[in-house]
Design a protein around this motif. Structure first.
Motif, PDB file in Angstrom:
ATOM      1  N   THR A 166      -4.116  42.517  53.281  1.00  0.00           N
ATOM      2  CA  THR A 166      -3.118  41.427  53.721  1.00  0.00           C
ATOM      3  C   THR A 166      -2.246  41.895  54.757  1.00  0.00           C
ATOM      4  OG1 THR A 166      -3.152  40.576  51.206  1.00  0.00           O
ATOM      5  CG2 THR A 166      -1.702  39.406  52.866  1.00  0.00           C
ATOM      6  N   THR A 167      -2.208  41.195  55.844  1.00  0.00           N
ATOM      7  CA  THR A 167      -1.195  41.419  56.813  1.00  0.00           C
ATOM      8  C   THR A 167       0.472  40.943  56.223  1.00  0.00           C
ATOM      9  OG1 THR A 167      -2.819  40.902  58.544  1.00  0.00           O
ATOM     10  CG2 THR A 167      -0.551  40.732  59.367  1.00  0.00           C
ATOM     11  N   VAL A 168       1.452  41.418  56.280  1.00  0.00           N
ATOM     12  CA  VAL A 168       2.693  41.159  55.612  1.00  0.00           C
ATOM     13  C   VAL A 168       3.732  41.196  56.602  1.00  0.00           C
ATOM     14  CG1 VAL A 168       4.205  41.854  53.952  1.00  0.00           C
ATOM     15  CG2 VAL A 168       1.877  42.108  53.288  1.00  0.00           C
ATOM     16  N   LEU A 169       4.375  40.204  56.779  1.00  0.00           N
ATOM     17  CA  LEU A 169       5.672  39.837  57.601  1.00  0.00           C
ATOM     18  C   LEU A 169       6.785  40.012  56.608  1.00  0.00           C
ATOM     19  CD1 LEU A 169       3.490  39.193  59.918  1.00  0.00           C
ATOM     20  CD2 LEU A 169       5.386  37.815  60.731  1.00  0.00           C
ATOM     21  N   VAL A 170       7.937  40.547  56.857  1.00  0.00           N
ATOM     22  CA  VAL A 170       8.984  40.555  55.959  1.00  0.00           C
ATOM     23  C   VAL A 170      10.310  40.380  56.892  1.00  0.00           C
ATOM     24  CG1 VAL A 170      10.524  41.703  54.410  1.00  0.00           C
ATOM     25  CG2 VAL A 170       8.101  41.924  54.271  1.00  0.00           C
ATOM     26  N   VAL A 171      10.679  39.008  57.121  1.00  0.00           N
ATOM     27  CA  VAL A 171      12.145  38.838  57.582  1.00  0.00           C
ATOM     28  C   VAL A 171      13.091  39.271  56.577  1.00  0.00           C
ATOM     29  CG1 VAL A 171      13.596  37.059  58.322  1.00  0.00           C
ATOM     30  CG2 VAL A 171      11.320  36.641  58.727  1.00  0.00           C
ATOM     31  N   THR A 172      14.069  40.187  57.178  1.00  0.00           N
ATOM     32  CA  THR A 172      15.084  40.760  56.245  1.00  0.00           C
ATOM     33  C   THR A 172      16.474  41.087  57.139  1.00  0.00           C
ATOM     34  OG1 THR A 172      15.487  42.601  54.622  1.00  0.00           O
ATOM     35  CG2 THR A 172      14.303  43.080  56.626  1.00  0.00           C
ATOM     36  N   HIS A 173      17.572  41.037  56.513  1.00  0.00           N
ATOM     37  CA  HIS A 173      18.681  41.523  56.842  1.00  0.00           C
ATOM     38  C   HIS A 173      19.226  42.785  56.083  1.00  0.00           C
ATOM     39  CE1 HIS A 173      19.950  37.207  58.202  1.00  0.00           C
ATOM     40  NE2 HIS A 173      20.077  38.057  59.275  1.00  0.00           N
ATOM     41  N   ASP A 174      18.224  43.423  55.487  1.00  0.00           N
ATOM     42  CA  ASP A 174      18.476  44.457  54.463  1.00  0.00           C
ATOM     43  C   ASP A 174      18.152  45.854  55.239  1.00  0.00           C
ATOM     44  OD1 ASP A 174      18.645  46.320  52.416  1.00  0.00           O
ATOM     45  OD2 ASP A 174      18.234  44.911  50.886  1.00  0.00           O
ATOM     46  N   LYS A 175      19.314  46.462  55.848  1.00  0.00           N
ATOM     47  CA  LYS A 175      18.872  47.548  56.776  1.00  0.00           C
ATOM     48  C   LYS A 175      18.778  48.786  55.697  1.00  0.00           C
ATOM     49  CE  LYS A 175      22.625  46.316  59.824  1.00  0.00           C
ATOM     50  NZ  LYS A 175      23.556  46.774  60.971  1.00  0.00           N
ATOM     51  N   ILE A 176      19.185  48.844  54.375  1.00  0.00           N
ATOM     52  CA  ILE A 176      19.002  49.759  53.581  1.00  0.00           C
ATOM     53  C   ILE A 176      17.257  49.882  53.486  1.00  0.00           C
ATOM     54  CG2 ILE A 176      19.135  50.692  51.394  1.00  0.00           C
ATOM     55  CD1 ILE A 176      21.850  49.606  51.278  1.00  0.00           C
ATOM     56  N   ILE A 177      16.745  48.716  53.237  1.00  0.00           N
ATOM     57  CA  ILE A 177      15.324  48.915  52.983  1.00  0.00           C
ATOM     58  C   ILE A 177      14.641  49.303  54.185  1.00  0.00           C
ATOM     59  CG2 ILE A 177      13.594  47.096  52.709  1.00  0.00           C
ATOM     60  CD1 ILE A 177      14.738  46.127  50.393  1.00  0.00           C
ATOM     61  N   VAL A 178      14.995  48.718  55.353  1.00  0.00           N
ATOM     62  CA  VAL A 178      14.225  48.986  56.664  1.00  0.00           C
ATOM     63  C   VAL A 178      14.377  50.325  56.880  1.00  0.00           C
ATOM     64  CG1 VAL A 178      14.209  48.346  59.247  1.00  0.00           C
ATOM     65  CG2 VAL A 178      14.496  46.491  57.512  1.00  0.00           C
ATOM     66  N   GLN A 179      15.463  50.696  56.601  1.00  0.00           N
ATOM     67  CA  GLN A 179      15.579  52.265  56.672  1.00  0.00           C
ATOM     68  C   GLN A 179      14.836  53.274  55.739  1.00  0.00           C
ATOM     69  OE1 GLN A 179      19.518  52.393  57.679  1.00  0.00           O
ATOM     70  NE2 GLN A 179      19.176  52.310  59.891  1.00  0.00           N
ATOM     71  N   LYS A 180      14.424  52.770  54.674  1.00  0.00           N
ATOM     72  CA  LYS A 180      14.119  53.513  53.348  1.00  0.00           C
ATOM     73  C   LYS A 180      12.502  53.588  53.500  1.00  0.00           C
ATOM     74  CE  LYS A 180      13.633  54.508  48.712  1.00  0.00           C
ATOM     75  NZ  LYS A 180      14.156  54.272  47.128  1.00  0.00           N
ATOM     76  N   TYR A 181      11.978  52.334  53.586  1.00  0.00           N
ATOM     77  CA  TYR A 181      10.566  52.094  53.876  1.00  0.00           C
ATOM     78  C   TYR A 181      10.266  51.884  55.398  1.00  0.00           C
ATOM     79  CZ  TYR A 181      11.398  51.294  48.850  1.00  0.00           C
ATOM     80  OH  TYR A 181      11.546  51.287  47.591  1.00  0.00           O
ATOM     81  N   LYS A 182       9.913  53.006  56.117  1.00  0.00           N
ATOM     82  CA  LYS A 182       9.765  52.811  57.378  1.00  0.00           C
ATOM     83  C   LYS A 182       8.461  52.146  57.819  1.00  0.00           C
ATOM     84  CE  LYS A 182      12.810  56.398  58.734  1.00  0.00           C
ATOM     85  NZ  LYS A 182      14.247  55.847  58.479  1.00  0.00           N
ATOM     86  N   LYS A 183       8.687  51.164  58.562  1.00  0.00           N
ATOM     87  CA  LYS A 183       7.434  50.304  59.138  1.00  0.00           C
ATOM     88  C   LYS A 183       7.630  49.727  60.438  1.00  0.00           C
ATOM     89  CE  LYS A 183       4.978  50.278  55.078  1.00  0.00           C
ATOM     90  NZ  LYS A 183       3.550  51.083  55.076  1.00  0.00           N
ATOM     91  N   ARG A 184       6.631  49.373  60.903  1.00  0.00           N
ATOM     92  CA  ARG A 184       6.748  48.538  62.317  1.00  0.00           C
ATOM     93  C   ARG A 184       8.038  47.562  62.049  1.00  0.00           C
ATOM     94  NH1 ARG A 184       2.701  44.951  65.703  1.00  0.00           N
ATOM     95  NH2 ARG A 184       3.952  44.320  67.435  1.00  0.00           N
ATOM     96  N   THR A 185       8.874  47.657  63.325  1.00  0.00           N
ATOM     97  CA  THR A 185      10.089  46.884  62.960  1.00  0.00           C
ATOM     98  C   THR A 185      10.469  45.889  64.383  1.00  0.00           C
ATOM     99  OG1 THR A 185      11.218  48.299  61.427  1.00  0.00           O
ATOM    100  CG2 THR A 185      12.630  46.600  62.558  1.00  0.00           C
ATOM    101  N   ILE A 186      10.285  44.730  64.334  1.00  0.00           N
ATOM    102  CA  ILE A 186      10.330  43.740  65.233  1.00  0.00           C
ATOM    103  C   ILE A 186      11.881  43.098  65.416  1.00  0.00           C
ATOM    104  CG2 ILE A 186       9.629  41.619  66.490  1.00  0.00           C
ATOM    105  CD1 ILE A 186       6.850  42.422  65.321  1.00  0.00           C
ATOM    106  N   LEU A 187      12.578  43.491  66.472  1.00  0.00           N
ATOM    107  CA  LEU A 187      14.115  42.748  66.430  1.00  0.00           C
ATOM    108  C   LEU A 187      13.881  41.687  67.315  1.00  0.00           C
ATOM    109  CD1 LEU A 187      17.161  42.882  66.174  1.00  0.00           C
ATOM    110  CD2 LEU A 187      17.038  44.471  68.155  1.00  0.00           C
ATOM    111  N   ILE A 188      14.145  40.413  66.900  1.00  0.00           N
ATOM    112  CA  ILE A 188      14.441  39.238  67.763  1.00  0.00           C
ATOM    113  C   ILE A 188      15.951  38.949  67.938  1.00  0.00           C
ATOM    114  CG2 ILE A 188      13.969  36.688  67.579  1.00  0.00           C
ATOM    115  CD1 ILE A 188      11.707  37.176  65.675  1.00  0.00           C
ATOM    116  N   GLU A 189      16.004  38.603  69.176  1.00  0.00           N
ATOM    117  CA  GLU A 189      17.466  38.344  69.729  1.00  0.00           C
ATOM    118  C   GLU A 189      17.433  37.197  70.585  1.00  0.00           C
ATOM    119  OE1 GLU A 189      20.487  42.207  69.557  1.00  0.00           O
ATOM    120  OE2 GLU A 189      18.530  42.491  70.871  1.00  0.00           O
TER     121      GLU A 189
END
Ligand code: ADP
Ligand code: ADP
Length: 227
Positions: free
Chosen positions: A189-212
């Motif tokens: 499954t293609t999975v998209l996770v919107v998150t504010h959780d820096k710890i998770i983004v840094q621990k489970y490294k995956k493609r990360t898209i920054l929207i501003e």
């Protein structure tokens, strides 16, 4: 699987939530979507399941131009996409089993098939022994697992999680992210996770898209916040 071409969304109020956004996500990817509040993350995912329509530009999901799907066909289209929210959104008067089965009942699947399929997804999320419990009898993490089971019971091609760990403690949050990764790996499954959780983004490294400010300002396969 997901493609945005010059997508702009201006709400009736005049707010420009997305501004010429471009993005490509392949089938089977696991992607984090990060960015400050008000950046346009929720608007982006609402366009994917046709909760909102783009003002201009193209949104393609599994090869379909989402804005061209007729209103009467939207419910069928949405079966391709599972969505999970921060506040779980379970039906409070229905059991865990019924909450998950509900998504299949609207598709006139035979009852025996429904039972087997619900058992299977409850097993996948680790809640096979909670089938007869009601949402209020479960912890937040367990409720989110039920929501995930419901989101994947129709075998969607895309699973979108909007702040799925926003109400959970760090350990429980990691369990939820590990579950989403397992679904990505096991089911493809293609999975998209919107998150504010820096710890998770840094621990489970995956493609990360920054929207501003309504567009993608950073897209890295290394994961983590690099700004
Ligand atoms: P995020 O999810 O990154 O916090 P949103 O997509 O929710 O960002 O919001 C982007 C901008 O669009 C914000 O300025 C927000 O207030 C505005 N917005 C979101 N939804 C609506 C709406 N239904 N009507 C008007 N403005 C909206
Ligand atoms: P959550 O943080 O739980 O995702 P939001 O506050 O982002 O909830 O949005 C709740 C609802 O209000 C959404 O449907 C969103 O589109 C809408 N909304 C958000 N910002 C605005 C706004 N500025 N004007 C009108 N509606 C908005």
């Amino acid at each position: 699987m997901i493609k945005l071409e010059g997508v702009t969304k201006v709400y009736k109020t005049g707010v420009r939530a997305l501004n010429d956004m471009n993005l490509n996500i392949d089938a089977g990817e696991f992607v984090y979507v990060i960015g400050p509040t008000g950046a346009g993350k929720s608007t982006f995912i609402k366009l994917l399941y046709r909760e909102e329509k783009a003002t201009s530009g193209k949104v393609l999901v599994d090869g379909r131009d989402v804005s061209k799907i007729r209103n009467s066909k939207v419910p069928y289209f949405r079966r391709k996409i599972g969505v999970v929210f921060q506040n779980y959104r379970l039906l409070p008067r229905k059991t865990v089993f019924e909450n998950v089965a509900f998504a299949l009942q609207v598709t006139d699947t035979p009852r025996r098939k429904i039972r087997n399929r619900v058992r299977k997804v409850l097993q996948l999320v680790g809640l096979e022994d909670k089938a007869n419990a009601f949402p209020h009898e479960l912890s937040g993490g367990q409720q989110q697992r039920v929501a995930i089971a419901r989101a994947i019971v129709n075998s969607p091609k895309v699973l979108i999680a909007d702040e799925p760990t926003g109400n959970l403690d760090p350990d429980t949050s990691e369990g939820i992210i590990e579950l989403l990764q397992r679904i990505n790996e096991v089911n493809g499954t293609t999975v998209l996770v919107v998150t504010h959780d820096k710890i998770i983004v840094q621990k489970y490294k995956k493609r990360t898209i920054l929207i501003e400010d309504g567009c993608v300002t950073s897209d890295t396969s290394l994961g983590g916040y690099d700004n």
